[in-house]
Design an enzyme around this catalytic site. Sequence first.
Site, mmCIF file in Angstrom:
data_model
loop_
_atom_site.group_PDB
_atom_site.id
_atom_site.type_symbol
_atom_site.label_atom_id
_atom_site.label_comp_id
_atom_site.label_asym_id
_atom_site.label_seq_id
_atom_site.Cartn_x
_atom_site.Cartn_y
_atom_site.Cartn_z
ATOM 1 N N ARG A 24 -13.103 3.621 6.302
ATOM 2 C CA ARG A 24 -13.332 2.618 6.938
ATOM 3 C C ARG A 24 -14.588 1.285 6.153
ATOM 4 O O ARG A 24 -13.448 -0.054 6.176
ATOM 5 C CB ARG A 24 -14.350 2.485 8.213
ATOM 6 C CG ARG A 24 -13.442 3.499 8.794
ATOM 7 C CD ARG A 24 -14.142 2.980 10.334
ATOM 8 N NE ARG A 24 -14.331 3.719 11.277
ATOM 9 C CZ ARG A 24 -13.302 3.780 12.470
ATOM 10 N NH1 ARG A 24 -11.841 2.782 12.191
ATOM 11 N NH2 ARG A 24 -12.767 4.937 13.303
ATOM 12 N N LYS A 42 3.638 -1.451 10.627
ATOM 13 C CA LYS A 42 4.519 -0.547 10.394
ATOM 14 C C LYS A 42 5.866 -0.402 11.530
ATOM 15 O O LYS A 42 5.959 0.392 11.950
ATOM 16 C CB LYS A 42 4.099 0.801 10.579
ATOM 17 C CG LYS A 42 3.431 1.475 9.119
ATOM 18 C CD LYS A 42 2.390 2.797 9.390
ATOM 19 C CE LYS A 42 0.798 3.304 8.399
ATOM 20 N NZ LYS A 42 0.946 4.695 9.137
ATOM 21 N N GLU A 68 -5.683 -6.867 16.026
ATOM 22 C CA GLU A 68 -5.948 -5.062 16.035
ATOM 23 C C GLU A 68 -5.928 -5.387 14.075
ATOM 24 O O GLU A 68 -5.627 -6.080 13.151
ATOM 25 C CB GLU A 68 -4.689 -4.992 16.305
ATOM 26 C CG GLU A 68 -4.917 -4.207 17.533
ATOM 27 C CD GLU A 68 -5.414 -2.895 17.578
ATOM 28 O OE1 GLU A 68 -6.088 -2.516 16.314
ATOM 29 O OE2 GLU A 68 -4.796 -2.379 18.445
ATOM 30 N N ASP A 69 -6.161 -4.244 13.674
ATOM 31 C CA ASP A 69 -6.284 -4.281 12.235
ATOM 32 C C ASP A 69 -4.662 -3.480 11.998
ATOM 33 O O ASP A 69 -3.963 -3.991 10.761
ATOM 34 C CB ASP A 69 -6.766 -3.217 11.564
ATOM 35 C CG ASP A 69 -7.227 -1.853 12.832
ATOM 36 O OD1 ASP A 69 -6.500 -1.769 13.663
ATOM 37 O OD2 ASP A 69 -7.662 -0.492 12.159
ATOM 38 N N ASP A 120 -9.297 4.540 9.257
ATOM 39 C CA ASP A 120 -10.033 5.021 8.558
ATOM 40 C C ASP A 120 -9.030 6.829 8.760
ATOM 41 O O ASP A 120 -8.202 6.664 9.029
ATOM 42 C CB ASP A 120 -11.412 5.546 9.636
ATOM 43 C CG ASP A 120 -10.654 6.725 11.297
ATOM 44 O OD1 ASP A 120 -10.104 6.061 11.252
ATOM 45 O OD2 ASP A 120 -11.123 7.293 11.265
ATOM 46 N N ASP A 122 1.261 -0.090 15.022
ATOM 47 C CA ASP A 122 1.803 1.516 14.901
ATOM 48 C C ASP A 122 2.962 1.771 15.091
ATOM 49 O O ASP A 122 3.773 1.256 15.588
ATOM 50 C CB ASP A 122 1.306 2.615 14.331
ATOM 51 C CG ASP A 122 1.124 4.133 13.562
ATOM 52 O OD1 ASP A 122 2.677 3.785 12.999
ATOM 53 O OD2 ASP A 122 0.666 4.736 13.648
ATOM 54 N N GLY A 148 -10.883 -0.522 14.474
ATOM 55 C CA GLY A 148 -10.506 -0.368 12.962
ATOM 56 C C GLY A 148 -10.305 -1.767 12.735
ATOM 57 O O GLY A 148 -10.156 -2.226 12.130
ATOM 58 N N THR A 187 -0.532 0.260 21.915
ATOM 59 C CA THR A 187 -2.425 0.191 21.981
ATOM 60 C C THR A 187 -2.122 -1.174 22.120
ATOM 61 O O THR A 187 -2.002 -2.325 23.492
ATOM 62 C CB THR A 187 -2.822 -0.012 20.654
ATOM 63 O OG1 THR A 187 -2.773 1.714 20.536
ATOM 64 C CG2 THR A 187 -4.109 -0.087 21.404
ATOM 65 N N LEU A 188 -0.488 -1.646 21.537
ATOM 66 C CA LEU A 188 -1.035 -3.890 21.200
ATOM 67 C C LEU A 188 -0.130 -4.244 22.476
ATOM 68 O O LEU A 188 -0.813 -5.295 24.026
ATOM 69 C CB LEU A 188 0.020 -4.241 20.077
ATOM 70 C CG LEU A 188 -1.117 -5.399 20.241
ATOM 71 C CD1 LEU A 188 -2.220 -6.264 20.365
ATOM 72 C CD2 LEU A 188 -0.770 -6.681 19.105
HETATM 73 C C1 PRP Z 1 -5.733 2.526 15.562
HETATM 74 C C2 PRP Z 1 -5.120 0.991 15.529
HETATM 75 C C3 PRP Z 1 -4.366 0.473 16.462
HETATM 76 C C4 PRP Z 1 -3.496 1.997 17.231
HETATM 77 C C5 PRP Z 1 -2.066 1.011 16.591
HETATM 78 O O1 PRP Z 1 -6.721 2.784 16.430
HETATM 79 O O2 PRP Z 1 -6.434 0.235 15.376
HETATM 80 O O3 PRP Z 1 -6.097 0.045 18.024
HETATM 81 O O4 PRP Z 1 -3.892 2.705 16.574
HETATM 82 O O5 PRP Z 1 -1.450 2.264 17.094
HETATM 83 P P1 PRP Z 1 -0.340 2.025 17.781
HETATM 84 O O6 PRP Z 1 0.828 0.720 17.282
HETATM 85 O O7 PRP Z 1 0.286 3.877 17.963
HETATM 86 O O8 PRP Z 1 -0.557 1.999 19.302
HETATM 87 P P2 PRP Z 1 -7.227 4.054 15.939
HETATM 88 O O9 PRP Z 1 -6.598 4.868 17.395
HETATM 89 O O10 PRP Z 1 -7.485 4.778 14.687
HETATM 90 O O11 PRP Z 1 -8.594 3.949 16.538
HETATM 91 P P3 PRP Z 1 -9.923 3.788 15.302
HETATM 92 O O12 PRP Z 1 -9.368 2.241 14.954
HETATM 93 O O13 PRP Z 1 -10.873 3.367 16.763
HETATM 94 O O14 PRP Z 1 -9.885 4.225 13.986
#
Ligand code: PRP
Length: 177
Positions: A164, A130, A98-99, A158, A102, A42, A106-107
């Site tokens: 994307r 968010k 990061e994009d 995406d 949520d 992303g 992840t971060l």
């Molecule tokens: C999205 C985004 C972050 C993650 C954030 O990736 O790029 O890496 O989700 O979510 P979180 O805060 O709930 O952890 P995604 O899984 O959609 O993969 P992609 O970037 O390859 O589309």
Amino acid sequence: MDLPPVLLSQDEISARVDELAAEIDRVYAEAGSLVLIGVLKGSFIFLSDLARRLTVPHRIEFIAVSSYGAKESEVADPVRLIMDVRHAIDDENVLLVEDIVDTGHTLAYLKRLFAAHDPRSVRTCTLLHKPDRTEEDVDLDFLGFTIPDVWVVGYGLDYAERYRTLPYIAELPPEMR
Ligand code: PRP
């Protein structure tokens, strides 16, 4: 093909990326090193626009992670690294890019992971956040936009690998999913 409605226009994104790059330039002006680590997929468009606006010296790395599904979200770490950086980041200033943040899992996971390598610093930069979805708090040192809990696509984000490369960020209505 019908296009989803604009949430953040190209001009709004571009102006904010200018501001973020200026903030990053200020913070790292005397740092001596900076590694931008983009989280695939992303972040690829945001990272490329941001990096090209920076004037401080920097290098680029990419990593990829995989998230477990909702049913497995009770596991200790719902995220795992599936592609690592090419060059060691010890003794570097790390900026995770990061994009979107949520749930925050992840971060938060990546910050713990890279902090364990003992770099000079680890900061975070995300274009979108968010807050209504937060499950795990993580410091967002550089933040583009706070958005409501809607499904967003475009500018790297995406829906099932579609949208994307839309040049703006759109809110994807349920009937387009
Ligand atoms: C999205 C985004 C972050 C993650 C954030 O990736 O790029 O890496 O989700 O979510 P979180 O805060 O709930 O952890 P995604 O899984 O959609 O993969 P992609 O970037 O390859 O589309």
